[in-house]
Enzyme design. Sequence first.
Site, PDB file in Angstrom:
ATOM      1  N   ILE A   1      14.349  50.876 -24.716  1.00 49.69           N
ATOM      2  CA  ILE A   1      13.813  49.466 -25.012  1.00 49.69           C
ATOM      3  C   ILE A   1      13.319  49.524 -26.552  1.00 49.69           C
ATOM      4  O   ILE A   1      13.098  48.257 -27.081  1.00 49.69           O
ATOM      5  CB  ILE A   1      12.468  49.514 -24.216  1.00 49.69           C
TER       6      ILE A   1
ATOM      7  N   ASN B   1      14.473  65.526 -25.975  1.00 52.63           N
ATOM      8  CA  ASN B   1      12.947  65.875 -26.437  1.00 52.63           C
ATOM      9  C   ASN B   1      12.157  66.488 -25.413  1.00 52.63           C
ATOM     10  O   ASN B   1      12.078  66.055 -24.212  1.00 52.63           O
ATOM     11  CB  ASN B   1      12.416  64.368 -27.058  1.00 52.63           C
TER      12      ASN B   1
ATOM     13  N   HIS C   1      14.920  63.131 -19.233  1.00 47.79           N
ATOM     14  CA  HIS C   1      15.861  62.084 -19.889  1.00 47.79           C
ATOM     15  C   HIS C   1      16.824  62.793 -21.186  1.00 47.79           C
ATOM     16  O   HIS C   1      16.089  63.554 -21.693  1.00 47.79           O
ATOM     17  CB  HIS C   1      15.263  60.769 -20.107  1.00 47.79           C
ATOM     18  N   MET C   2      17.798  62.148 -21.219  1.00 41.09           N
ATOM     19  CA  MET C   2      18.670  62.653 -22.365  1.00 41.09           C
ATOM     20  C   MET C   2      18.999  61.276 -23.149  1.00 41.09           C
ATOM     21  O   MET C   2      19.617  60.394 -22.494  1.00 41.09           O
ATOM     22  CB  MET C   2      19.961  63.428 -21.907  1.00 41.09           C
TER      23      MET C   2
HETATM   24  P1  AMP Z   1      10.876  60.493 -25.488  1.00 41.50           P
HETATM   25  O1  AMP Z   1      10.022  60.157 -26.811  1.00 41.50           O
HETATM   26  O2  AMP Z   1      12.253  61.348 -25.946  1.00 41.50           O
HETATM   27  O3  AMP Z   1      10.236  60.907 -24.333  1.00 41.50           O
HETATM   28  O4  AMP Z   1      11.756  59.152 -25.285  1.00 41.50           O
HETATM   29  C1  AMP Z   1      11.415  58.112 -24.442  1.00 41.50           C
HETATM   30  C2  AMP Z   1      12.157  56.842 -24.895  1.00 41.50           C
HETATM   31  O5  AMP Z   1      11.776  56.085 -23.633  1.00 41.50           O
HETATM   32  C3  AMP Z   1      11.620  56.296 -26.061  1.00 41.50           C
HETATM   33  O6  AMP Z   1      12.795  56.159 -27.019  1.00 41.50           O
HETATM   34  C4  AMP Z   1      10.995  54.939 -25.419  1.00 41.50           C
HETATM   35  O7  AMP Z   1      11.816  53.899 -26.410  1.00 41.50           O
HETATM   36  C5  AMP Z   1      11.760  54.800 -24.256  1.00 41.50           C
HETATM   37  N1  AMP Z   1      11.428  53.829 -23.205  1.00 41.50           N
HETATM   38  C6  AMP Z   1      10.022  53.873 -22.883  1.00 41.50           C
HETATM   39  N2  AMP Z   1       9.804  53.048 -21.964  1.00 41.50           N
HETATM   40  C7  AMP Z   1      10.713  52.423 -21.676  1.00 41.50           C
HETATM   41  C8  AMP Z   1      11.292  51.405 -20.808  1.00 41.50           C
HETATM   42  N3  AMP Z   1      10.726  50.770 -19.924  1.00 41.50           N
HETATM   43  N4  AMP Z   1      12.841  51.028 -20.673  1.00 41.50           N
HETATM   44  C9  AMP Z   1      13.607  51.700 -21.604  1.00 41.50           C
HETATM   45  N5  AMP Z   1      13.404  52.635 -22.571  1.00 41.50           N
HETATM   46  C10 AMP Z   1      11.855  52.986 -22.341  1.00 41.50           C
END
Ligand code: AMP
Length: 111
Positions: free
Chosen positions: A30, A84, A97-98
Site C-alpha cells: 500500500i 524484515n 511476509h516477504m
Molecule cells: P514490514 O515493515 O516489513 O512489517 O512491512 C509491512 C508492509 O506492509 C509495509 O511496507 C506497509 O506499507 C505494508 N502494508 C501495511 N498495511 C497494508 C495494507 N493494508 N495493504 C498492503 N500493504 C500494507
Amino acid sequence: MDCVFCKIASGEIKGTVVHKTERLVVIKDINPQAPVHLLVIPKKHYSTLLDCADKELLGEMLLVAAKAAKEAGVDESGFRAVVNTNEDGGQTVFHLHMHILGKRPLNGKMG
Ligand code: AMP
Ligand code: ZN
C-alpha cells in the site's frame, strides 16, 4: 485476530492481489518503496519468520516470490526479496511476509 494480513488473506479487507496459491497471496504494498513492491503473505498467521517451521511453506514463499517477480517484469533487471524481522529488522506488521522490490536500483546493499 486483529491482523491486517489475515484480513486481506481471508478477503475480509481488500488488497490488490496479483497472485494467489492455496496457501499464499501476493499483494501490492500500500506504501510502495519502489515501482514494484509486492508482499508474499501466507494465509496462515505466523507473527514473524521465527515462528514458522513449515519448510514447505517457506520454500513456496521463495518460489512464488520468483514467479511474481517474473510476472512483474523484474526478473531480468533484478529485484530484492526481504523478510524484515522484529524491531531492528524494521518489522511493522506482525504477520510473516516477504517483500519483493524492484524496477529501480536498490541502493544500500544490506541496510
Ligand atoms: P514490514 O515493515 O516489513 O512489517 O512491512 C509491512 C508492509 O506492509 C509495509 O511496507 C506497509 O506499507 C505494508 N502494508 C501495511 N498495511 C497494508 C495494507 N493494508 N495493504 C498492503 N500493504 C500494507
Ligand atoms: Zn495475521
